[in-house]
Design an enzyme around this catalytic site. Structure first.
Site, PDB file in Angstrom:
ATOM      1  N   SER A 742      51.666  39.259 137.202  1.00 18.52           N
ATOM      2  CA  SER A 742      52.478  38.111 137.609  1.00 18.52           C
ATOM      3  C   SER A 742      52.662  37.082 136.498  1.00 18.52           C
ATOM      4  O   SER A 742      53.375  36.106 136.698  1.00 18.52           O
ATOM      5  CB  SER A 742      51.845  37.436 138.824  1.00 18.52           C
ATOM      6  N   LYS A 785      49.420  30.700 145.665  1.00 17.58           N
ATOM      7  CA  LYS A 785      49.933  30.169 144.399  1.00 17.58           C
ATOM      8  C   LYS A 785      50.725  28.885 144.633  1.00 17.58           C
ATOM      9  O   LYS A 785      50.597  27.910 143.866  1.00 17.58           O
ATOM     10  CB  LYS A 785      50.798  31.219 143.710  1.00 17.58           C
TER      11      LYS A 785
END
Length: 851
Positions: A742, A785
Site C-alpha cells: 500500500s 488508515k
C-alpha cells in the site's frame, strides 16, 4: 436339622430387632445396639441373667427398632433366628451403646407377641427340628440328589481357593464333618450375598427350598472366581480368598465368626457408582464409567491407578452432560444491555441480535463460531462478557496466547503421569452447564512446538459439523459442544491458519474515532476511575475539551487503554489534593508560626502538579469540584507526547505521507527521499519487507518511463533520473518492520516531489498499490488508515477508486471532516497531492529547416 440332633429352645424368647444384617443358623454376627428397647434387652436380660437360658435371644431381621419408647413396634418379620449371646461389650463414645457377638442356633416362627415394653417378648415355634428329609412330596432319592449336587459345588468352590490358608483348610474339613442340612446356611453366610438373598434363605423353611436357592449362589461365586483367575493370573493366591471370603472370619466349633469392624469400607465407591447411574451422561460414557467402577472395586487403594481412576470417574460425574441454562431471547432488552455496556460496535450488536432472533424461531440452533478481529483496547473481550450477560449464559475465558501444546486443548491421555483434561472440558466443569459462552482470547497468538499444533486441535472444537462429538484425550468419550457459543478474539488474521480461519465468522472491530472515545470516556472510563480512586463527581470535573486534549496530545491508539491509564493518573493526582485538603482542615489553628511556614512550603511543592490556583492560596484546602484544564493536564501528565508535526516535516521537497495498517490499528507513515551524485543506485532503509522494496523499484521505473511527460530531471538536467545519480529512500521509525504493497503511491509522490522540486500538500495522506502501467490497485484496512489520518489532523486522503465501498464503514462525522480523492491512475494521485496539480506539460518541438 435332623430330628436326632434337634436343638430345643425356649418357647418364649426376648426379641432383638436388627435392620442392617441377617443372622443365619450356624454363623456368627457382630451387631451394634443403641435403640431403647434393644438397650433394655441387653441390660435386663443379658447382663443380669445367670443361666445359659437367659443368653438365648431371638434375632429378628429386616425390622428397625423405634428410636423412642413411646413409638409402636413396626411389623415384625415372620421368621427369626434363635441366637446365643457370646459376648457383650459396652461403650459411651460417641453415645452409649453395646456391641453384641451372637451365634445363630436355629430358625423359629413368631406365634404371638406377648409384650412390647420394656423389650418385646414373643411366643415362638422352633422350625428346624420339624424339617425332615422325607417330609413333603419329595422322595429321599430326589433330596439326596440335591444334597449331592450342593456338596459338589461347595467342594469345587473351596478347592478353588488357597488351601494353605488355615480358614480355608478348616472349611474344607467342615464340609465333610457337618450335616448336609446345615451347609446351605453356613455357606450363604460366607460367600458374597446381599441381605435380601440371605433373607430369602432364612425364610426357606423347607430344606429342599434351601438347597435349590443356595445352589445358584454357589454357581455364581464359582463363575466369578473363574473369571478372576483368567484376568489375574499373576495375582497372589490370597487375593482369591479375599474375593470368596470376607476378611477376618474365624470358624470355631462348627460356626463362622465374622469381624464386621474390619470389613472393607466401600461407601464412597458405592456413592460414586450411584451418582454415575443417576447422571444424565450419554450411553457410551455410562458404559465406560460402569466398566471403570468395576475395576475400581477390585483395585486396592494403595495402587497408584486407584486415585487416577477415581479422579476420572469424579470428573465424568461433574461434567454437565445435559444441564443447561435457559436463554433470554428478548431482543429489546438485549439491545438495551448491549447499548449500556458498549458504545458504537454496531456490527457486533447487530450479529448478536440476529442470533437471538433466529433462536426465537428455532430452538435447536447450533452455537455460532464468531471471531472478533481488531486492534488492542477496543473491547473485544469485554463485549464477549456482555454477550453472555445478554443471553443469560455462563461466561468462561480461555487465554490462548503463547499456548504451544495441543494437550492444552485436547487433554492428556490417562496413560501419562499427571494427566488432566484440556481447557475446553475443564471450562465446562467450571461453569457447570453445557451451553456457556466460551471466549478464546488471542487465538492469533497460538504457537507450534514439538508437543503439537494447538491450532490444529481447535479445528474440531470450532467446526459446527464436528464439535457435537468432541473427544478429549482424557475423557476418551464424545462430548457435545454444539450448544456452546464460541467467541474468538484476534488482533490480525494473518497469523491464523487458513483452515482454522475458514471455520469462524470473522467480524472486524476497528478502532474508535475521537468522538467515540470522548463518549466512551465520559460514559464508562471516568466513572470507573472515580470509583476505583474513591472520588465523586462533586470532587473532580473533566470537561470534554480536556478529554479531547488527552486523546489528541497524550494518546495515539486505536483503542482506549492508554486513555484509561491517563484518566487514572489524573484521578490519583486529584486524590492527593483531596487527601491533603482534608488533612489541613483537621489541623488545629493554634499551630506555631514556624511550623505553619514549613507546612506552607511543603504543601506548595506537593500542590504543584495541579496548577489551578495561585501559589499564595495553595495552603488552603482546594475548592470543590477540582476542574481539570489544559494547565492541569501539563502539570499532571507532563508535556504533550504527540505534536502536530505534519506541516514541519513537509517543509521541503522529497517528503510524503502514507497510511499503513498494523495489528495495533492504523498509522501515518512519512516517506523521505534524497538524491546525490553517484552511479544510479537505489538505497532503501527502514526495515522494509520484500513487497515494499518491490514497490519502490516499481515507483522509480514508472517515473523514469514518464520523466519527459512530467518534466522530471536529475541534477544535471537529464531525463534519465538515475544518470550519475543515486537515490536514497528512507521510512522513519527504523526499529519497526514494515511491509505491504500500500505504500506504492506514496513512494511515487515522494520521488515526484524530489525530482520536480515541488512540495507535497501538508494536509494530504495517501495509500494504494501501483502497477508498471500507472494503475492504482485497492488495498485493505481502509477504515483503520482513515482513522489514523483523522487522529493526525489530516484533511485530504487519496485512496484507490475501487476502495470507495469501504468508506461506508466510516462514521458520518469523520467523513464530513475529511475530503476523499478516489484515484484510478497515478496521474490523478499526483494532481491531488500537489497544489495546482501535477499535469504533464507537452514540450514544444522546434523544427529546423534544412534548406
Amino acid at each position: 436339622m435332623a430330628a436326632g440332633s434337634a436343638i430345643q429352645i425356649p418357647t418364649r424368647l426376648p426379641l432383638l430387632l436388627t435392620h442392617e444384617s441377617v443372622l443365619l443358623p450356624g454363623s456368627t454376627m457382630r451387631t451394634s445396639v443403641d435403640s431403647p428397647r434393644n438397650m433394655q434387652l441387653v441390660r435386663s436380660r443379658l447382663l443380669k441373667g445367670t443361666s445359659l437360658r437367659s443368653t438365648i435371644i431371638g434375632v429378628i431381621p429386616n425390622t428397625s427398632d423405634p428410636t423412642s419408647d413411646c413409638d409402636d413396634l413396626p411389623n415384625l418379620h415372620r421368621i427369626g433366628t434363635a441366637a446365643l449371646a457370646v459376648q457383650v461389650v459396652g461403650s459411651n463414645w460417641p453415645k452409649p451403646h453395646y456391641t453384641l457377638l451372637v451365634t445363630g442356633l436355629c430358625r423359629f416362627q413368631i406365634l404371638q407377641l406377648l409384650k412390647e415394653k420394656p423389650y418385646p417378648i414373643a411366643e415362638v415355634q422352633q422350625l428346624d427340628r420339624l424339617e425332615q428329609f422325607t417330609n413333603g412330596h419329595k422322595s429321599e432319592e430326589e433330596l439326596g440328589e440335591l444334597s449331592e449336587q450342593f456338596y459338589k459345588y461347595a467342594v469345587q468352590l473351596v478347592e478353588m481357593l488357597d488351601m494353605s490358608v488355615p480358614a480355608v483348610a478348616k472349611l474344607r474339613r467342615l464340609l465333610d464333618n457337618l450335616p448336609r442340612e446345615a451347609l446351605p446356611d453356613i455357606l450363604t453366610s460366607i460367600i458374597r450375598t446381599t441381605n435380601q438373598e440371605k433373607l430369602q434363605i432364612l425364610d426357606a423353611v423347607r430344606l429342599e427350598e434351601r438347597f435349590k436357592m443356595t445352589i445358584p449362589l454357589l454357581v455364581r461365586q464359582i463363575e466369578g472366581l473363574k473369571l478372576l483367575q483368567k484376568t489375574r493370573k499373576s495375582k497372589q493366591d490370597d487375593d482369591k480368598r479375599v474375593v470368596a471370603l470376607r476378611p477376618n472370619r474365624r470358624i470355631n466349633h462348627g460356626s463362622i465368626t465374622e469381624d464386621e469392624e474390619e470389613e472393607e469400607d466401600h461407601d464412597d465407591v458405592v456413592m460414586l457408582e450411584k451418582k454415575i447411574r443417576t447422571s444424565s451422561m450419554s450411553e457410551q460414557a455410562l458404559k465406560v464409567c460402569l466398566k471403570e467402577i468395576k475395576r475400581l472395586k477390585k483395585m486396592p487403594q494403595s495402587m497408584p491407578e486407584y486415585a487416577l481412576t477415581r479422579n476420572y470417574l469424579e470428573l465424568m460425574v461433574e461434567l454437565p452432560w445435559n444441564k443447561s441454562t435457559k436463554d433470554r431471547l428478548e431482543i429489546r432488552a438485549a439491545r438495551i444491555v448491549l447499548d449500556n455496556d458498549h458504545y458504537a460496535m454496531e456490527k457486533l450488536k447487530k450479529r448478536v441480535l440476529e442470533y437471538l432472533a433466529v433462536r426465537q424461531l428455532k430452538n435447536n440452533l447450533k452455537g455460532p463460531i464468531l471471531c472478533f478481529v481488531g486492534p488492542p483496547g477496543v473491547g473485544k473481550t469485554s463485549v464477549g462478557r456482555s454477550i453472555a450477560k445478554t443471553l443469560g449464559r455462563e461466561f468462561h475465558r480461555i487465554a490462548l496466547g503463547g499456548v504451544c501444546d495441543q494437550s492444552d486443548i485436547r487433554g492428556h491421555r490417562r496413560t501419562y503421569v499427571g494427566s488432566m483434561p484440556g481447557r475446553i472440558i475443564n471450562g465446562l466443569k467450571t461453569v457447570g452447564v453445557n451451553n456457556p459462552v466460551f471466549l478464546l482470547d488471542e487465538v492469533d497468538k497460538l504457537a507450534k512446538s514439538l508437543q503439537g499444533d494447538p491450532a490444529a486441535a481447535l479445528l474440531e472444537v470450532l467446526d459446527p459439523e464436528q464439535n457435537h462429538s468432541f473427544t478429549d484425550h482424557y475423557l476418551n468419550v464424545a462430548f457435545d459442544l454444539s450448544q456452546v457459543l464460541f467467541i474468538a478474539t484476534a488482533n490480525t488474521t494473518a497469523t491464523i491458519p487458513p483452515a482454522l480461519l475458514d471455520r469462524m465468522e470473522v467480524i472486524q472491530v476497528p478502532g474508535y474515532t475521537q468522538e467515540e472515545k470522548i463518549e466512551i470516556a465520559h460514559r464508562h472510563l471516568i466513572p470507573k476511575q472515580l470509583e476505583l480512586h474513591g472520588l465523586t463527581p462533586q470532587q473532580i470535573q473533566i470537561p470534554q475539551v480536556t478529554t479531547l486534549g488527552i486523546i489528541t496530545r497524550y494518546t495515539r491508539e486505536a483503542g482506549v487503554r492508554a486513555l484509561d491509564r491517563k484518566l487514572g493518573a489524573i484521578c490519583r493526582a486529584v486524590a492527593v489534593k483531596v487527601a491533603e485538603g482534608q488533612h489541613k482542615e483537621a489541623k488545629p489553628d493554634r499551630a506555631e508560626v514556624g511550623e505553619g511556614e514549613d507546612c506552607k512550603e511543603h504543601v506548595t511543592e506537593d500542590a504543584k502538579p495541579e496548577s489551578i490556583s495561585d501559589t499564595a492560596d495553595l495552603t488552603l484546602p482546594p475548592e470543590m469540584p477540582i476542574l481539570i484544564d489544559f494547565h492541569a493536564l501539563k502539570d499532571i501528565l507532563g508535556p504533550p507526547m504527540y505534536d502536530m508535526e505534519v506541516s514541519e516535516r513537509l517543509s521541503q521537497p522529497g517528503v510524503a505521507i502514507g497510511l499503513a495498517w498494523t495489528p495495533l490499528g492504523g498509522e501515518i507513515m512519512f516517506v523521505e527521499a534524497s538524491r546525490m551524485d553517484g552511479e544510479g543506485q537505489l538505497t532503501l532503509t527502514g526495515q522494509l519487507g520484500d513487497v515494499m522494496k518491490e514497490s519502490a523499484h516499481l515507483a522509480i521505473s514508472w517515473l523514469r518511463s514518464n520523466a519527459k511527460r512530467y518534466q522530471l530531471t536529475n541534477a544535471s538536467g537529464s531525463f534519465d533520473l538515475l544518470d550519475n545519480t543515486d537515490i536514497h529512500l528512507h521510512f522513519p521509525a527504523g526499529a519497526v518492520t514494515k511491509d505491504g504493497p500500500s505504500a506504492g503511491v506514496t513512494i511515487v509522490t515522494c520521488l515526484a516531489s524530489l525530482f520536480s522540486g515541488r512540495l507535497v500538500c501538508s494536509d494530504v495522506a495517501m495509500t494504494g498499490e501501483i502497477t508498471l502501467r500507472g494503475l492504482v490497485l485497492p488495498v485493505g484496512g481502509i477504515k483503520d488508515k482513515v482513522l489514523a489520518a483523522h487522529r493526525a489532523g489530516l484533511k485530504r486522503i487519496i485512496i484507490p477508486q475501487r476502495n470507495e465501498k469501504d468508506l461506508e464503514e466510516i462514521a458520518a462525522p469523520v467523513r464530513r471532516e475529511l475530503t476523499f480523492v478516489l484515484a484510478a491512475r497515478l496521474d490523478q494521485v499526483l494532481n491531488a497531492a500537489f497544489d495546482g496539480g501535477f499535469a504533464a506539460t507537452a514540450r514544444q518541438e522546434h523544427l529546423n529547416s534544412k534548406l
